[in-house]
Scaffold this active site. Structure first.
Site, short mmCIF file in Angstrom:
data_model
loop_
_atom_site.label_atom_id
_atom_site.label_comp_id
_atom_site.label_asym_id
_atom_site.label_seq_id
_atom_site.Cartn_x
_atom_site.Cartn_y
_atom_site.Cartn_z
N ASP A 1 -8.84 -5.72 -4.70
CA ASP A 1 -8.37 -4.68 -3.77
C ASP A 1 -9.47 -3.61 -3.63
OD1 ASP A 1 -7.09 -2.40 -2.62
OD2 ASP A 1 -5.14 -3.19 -3.27
N HIS B 1 -7.15 -5.84 -0.30
CA HIS B 1 -6.04 -4.88 -0.21
C HIS B 1 -4.90 -5.48 0.62
CE1 HIS B 1 -3.95 -1.16 -0.41
NE2 HIS B 1 -4.03 -0.92 0.88
N ILE C 1 -14.55 -15.91 -7.70
CA ILE C 1 -13.31 -15.15 -7.91
C ILE C 1 -13.18 -14.82 -9.39
CG2 ILE C 1 -10.78 -15.23 -7.82
CD1 ILE C 1 -11.10 -17.12 -5.38
N ASP D 1 -16.41 -19.73 -9.02
CA ASP D 1 -15.90 -19.90 -7.66
C ASP D 1 -15.96 -18.60 -6.87
OD1 ASP D 1 -14.06 -18.47 -9.08
OD2 ASP D 1 -12.34 -19.76 -8.67
N VAL E 1 -14.55 -20.92 -14.32
CA VAL E 1 -14.84 -21.55 -13.03
C VAL E 1 -15.73 -20.62 -12.19
CG1 VAL E 1 -13.85 -22.52 -10.91
CG2 VAL E 1 -12.58 -22.70 -13.05
N SER F 1 0.85 -1.19 0.00
CA SER F 1 0.00 0.00 0.00
C SER F 1 0.89 1.25 0.00
CB SER F 1 -0.94 -0.04 1.21
OG SER F 1 -1.97 0.90 1.06
N ASP G 1 -13.54 -16.85 -16.55
CA ASP G 1 -12.34 -17.69 -16.41
C ASP G 1 -12.67 -19.18 -16.43
OD1 ASP G 1 -13.36 -18.22 -13.82
OD2 ASP G 1 -12.26 -16.54 -12.98
N ASP H 1 -17.92 -13.82 -13.27
CA ASP H 1 -17.24 -14.94 -12.61
C ASP H 1 -16.93 -16.07 -13.58
OD1 ASP H 1 -16.15 -16.63 -10.74
OD2 ASP H 1 -18.04 -17.14 -9.75
#
Ligand code: NAG
Ligand code: NAG
Ligand code: NAG
Ligand code: NAG
Ligand code: NAG
Ligand code: NAG
Ligand code: NAG
Ligand code: NAG
Length: 578
Positions: A442, A482, A307, A305, A303, A228, A301, A298
């Site tokens: 982040d 973050h 993320i 998940d 998947v 940071s 990619d 989502d």
């Protein structure tokens, strides 16, 4: 005398005698207690000199309570030095250095965060304990509660006969003021300058020389770790003082600082206060909007998940949440003004002439941003920066923030804090290596800014990706908030969190080990494997591991038939620098 001249005159090297004489029979503890750092650092005051045996729980009763660092475990036998060092006639830094008994010839400086004046004791402890964490990982049965860092002290006591290697003499500072507020900046530019760069540079200068005095030989290599604001400090050091460090770990860097602080100040003017018309409640961000982000992005990619592997591929369309646009129930939709707010937040922030001041927030971070930058509260560090440093007006109200304020911040560029170098050639030619990383969700510093900085640096130096790879590598960490935390495999040795003690201290898993091997072994890191612990606690065991790719390549799922929780089910594939 100029500040530079003052700094280089800080130490009286002629008087130097080392703690380790050739025929010295003193114990380490005696050597520590006979050390006189304040004599060698001009005008300094000795606050603490103590021998600290491994497994000591150090307490800091004088530490500013807003720093929330009242105690820290030490995981090595070490000599602790704390000095106050004047940097001008109206400013000073608090300097902290831990010199381990078992030493491998390296120093590690640590950074700060926000607009803080807080020593990161956890990173100093981490630096002196790294060899230990490697050792724990070898012996530790991850299902055992012994692996809980709270029990490390017990383990150390039980295993004192065994050898473990320590790596660094670690140091840090309060960056020129105490606590998490910015009022000390008011009408004292010397404190602002300490915060911008003098504090870190002074501590490295003093730290290297005290290392030589203490051990009787100089450090072979000098390293840095920070995230940071600390990431900005690392990159700023590579720019201004290219010989201070051989290796730098700069996480989620707050580079383009003035623009970042303007971008953060603007959120309150976009969201409005919680009682205002069209305010988007935290719950709406966390459920309605976040679900829609995941539903749009989502799966990109391959998947589902939760993320988003690469948010640059997520072109979120907020208008799909507009009430009446689908047959969704009205409870799950936004009115046109709210849709506009979401679009503003995810778009680039522009100067009046239309060029980008700061990139938009990356979608996916709204769960935490809902209670932070989107909460309808003015962002404290930005308010303090404008109030006390930029505008020098303690009565300034953050609701009045406009682009005019950001222009003033950019023009003043206090202490040269911006940190947006278009070349780090001097650092590179000194042999310096810089590893940077950024969490892809982040909620404080848009991860798009690290990609933007990569492009800025590459074009400024006229470098291809291969040439950048020689000394500057960016690792994007999907699912990391973050600096740390989040649903992704975020533990990469980025600092002294408990989880850092549970991963192997090697170049494949740990960013600090990776930069050491890059500098000393000529082995650049191609990927960094992150670890996700169940409940983010080592004692619960490893949930999964994931290989993080260096920019611009992205982690790509190999597809059907593979288990996404297995590291080898993903590979790094090239993407075009954008
Ligand atoms: C130390 O203090 C003296 C007297 O106040 C001052 O003249 C000198 O410049 C100071 N030295 C440093 C390195 O700050
Ligand atoms: C260390 O002590 C030994 C024995 O007393 C002596 O022979 C030797 O010269 C000393 N070395 C140094 C560097 O003083
Ligand atoms: C260290 O001491 C402080 C203050 O007594 C306590 O709050 C903290 O939990 C202790 N830490 C450990 C790891 O025991
Ligand atoms: C900051 O706090 C330290 C104790 O942690 C103290 O020694 C120092 O004087 C303080 N500095 C300022 C500028 O108040
Ligand atoms: C502090 O130093 C500055 C020059 O750096 C000088 O102008 C000022 O008068 C000094 N103030 C005091 C109180 O000595
Ligand atoms: C609304 O419906 C559309 C289309 O069925 C869907 O994609 C979207 O996720 C829904 N939005 C919410 C907030 O449920
Ligand atoms: C646009 O304005 C910003 C802020 O004043 C300035 O830094 C930048 O150079 C300008 N860009 C162009 C292309 O005029
Ligand atoms: C996380 O810890 C809590 C207790 O603090 C426990 O109830 C829960 O089951 C744990 N989660 C997992 C996934 O094990």
């Amino acid at each position: 005398m100029t500040r530079r001249a003052r700094l280089s005159g800080l130490l009286l090297s002629a008087l130097a005698t080392t703690v380790y004489g050739a025929n010295d029979t003193k114990t380490f503890q005696e050597r520590c207690l006979s050390f006189k750092p304040d004599i060698y650092v001009q005008n300094s005051t000795l606050n603490v000199l103590e021998y600290v045996p491994s497994a000591t729980n150090l307490t800091f009763p004088d530490n500013d309570p807003t720093c929330a660092r009242a105690s820290q475990m030490a995981y090595a036998d070490l000599c602790r030095v704390a000095l106050s060092i004047p940097t001008s006639n109206r400013s000073s830094i608090t300097f902290e250095m831990w010199l381990p008994e078992s030493w491998e010839g390296r120093t590690l400086a640590t950074g700060n965060g926000g607009i803080d004046g807080c020593v990161k004791y956890e990173d100093i402890a981490y630096g002196t304990a790294n060899g230990f964490s490697r050792f724990v990982t070898l012996l530790c049965d991850r299902s055992s509660s012994l692996c809980n860092p709270l029990n490390l002290a017990t383990m150390i006591r039980a295993l004192t006969d065994l050898q473990y290697k320590l790596i660094v003499a670690a140091l840090g500072t309060n960056n020129g003021h105490n606590g998490t507020y910015g009022n000390a900046f008011y009408h004292n530019e010397d404190i602002v300058i300490d915060y911008a760069w003098v504090s870190l540079h002074t501590s490295v200068d003093v730290g290297k020389r005290l290392t030589t005095l203490f051990y009787g030989e100089s450090a072979k290599k000098s390293y840095y770790i920070g995230c940071s604001l600390g990431g900005r400090q690392g990159i700023g050091s590579a720019e201004k003082f290219p010989e201070d460090f051989d290796g730098i770990v700069a996480g989620s860097p707050a580079v383009n600082f003035n623009s970042l602080y303007s971008w953060r100040a603007r959120f309150f003017t976009v969201t409005g206060a919680p009682a205002s018309e069209d305010f988007i409640a935290a719950d709406t961000w966390k459920t309605t909007i976040h679900s829609e982000v995941l539903s749009q992005c989502d799966g990109i990619d391959g998947v589902l998940d939760g993320i988003i592997e690469d948010p640059t591929l997520c072109h979120f369309q907020a208008e799909r949440l507009l009430c009446g646009s689908t047959d969704n129930t009205t409870a799950d939709c936004l009115n046109p003004a709210q849709v506009q707010k979401v679009e503003t937040i995810f778009s680039n922030y522009l100067w009046p002439n239309g060029t980008v001041m700061y990139p938009g927030m990356q979608p996916g971070s709204e769960i935490l941003a809902a209670d932070g930058l989107y909460s309808g509260q003015a962002f404290g560090p930005s308010t303090d920066w404008f109030r006390f440093a930029v505008l020098e007006d303690p009565s300034w109200r953050p609701a009045t923030y406009t682009l005019d304020d950001s222009l003033i911040a950019a023009q003043k560029n206090l202490g040269g804090i911006r940190t947006w170098p278009s070349s780090l050639a001097a650092f590179q030619s000194h042999g310096g290596k810089l590893l940077t990383f950024h969490g892809q969700q982040d909620q404080q510093i848009s991860s798009f800014n690290s990609a933007r900085f990569y492009g800025h640096l590459a074009s400024g130096m006229g470098y291809s990706q291969e040439q950048m790879d020689e000394f500057y590598r960016l690792f994007r960490v999907p699912g990391m908030n973050h600096c740390s935390g989040g649903p992704g495999a975020w533990t990469i040795g980025q600092g002294g969190s408990d989880a850092a003690y549970g991963i192997p201290f090697d170049r494949a898993h740990n960013v600090l080990a990776a930069v050491v091997d890059w500098v000393e072994g000529g082995l650049p890191p191609d990927t960094i494997t992150g670890t996700k612990f169940v409940n983010d606690s080592v004692s619960w065991g490893v949930a999964y591991q994931h290989r993080h790719c260096r920019y611009p390549s992205r982690s790509t799922y190999k597809g059907e038939g593979h288990d996404p929780l297995i590291e080898d089910s993903w590979e790094c594939r090239d993407a075009v620098v954008g």
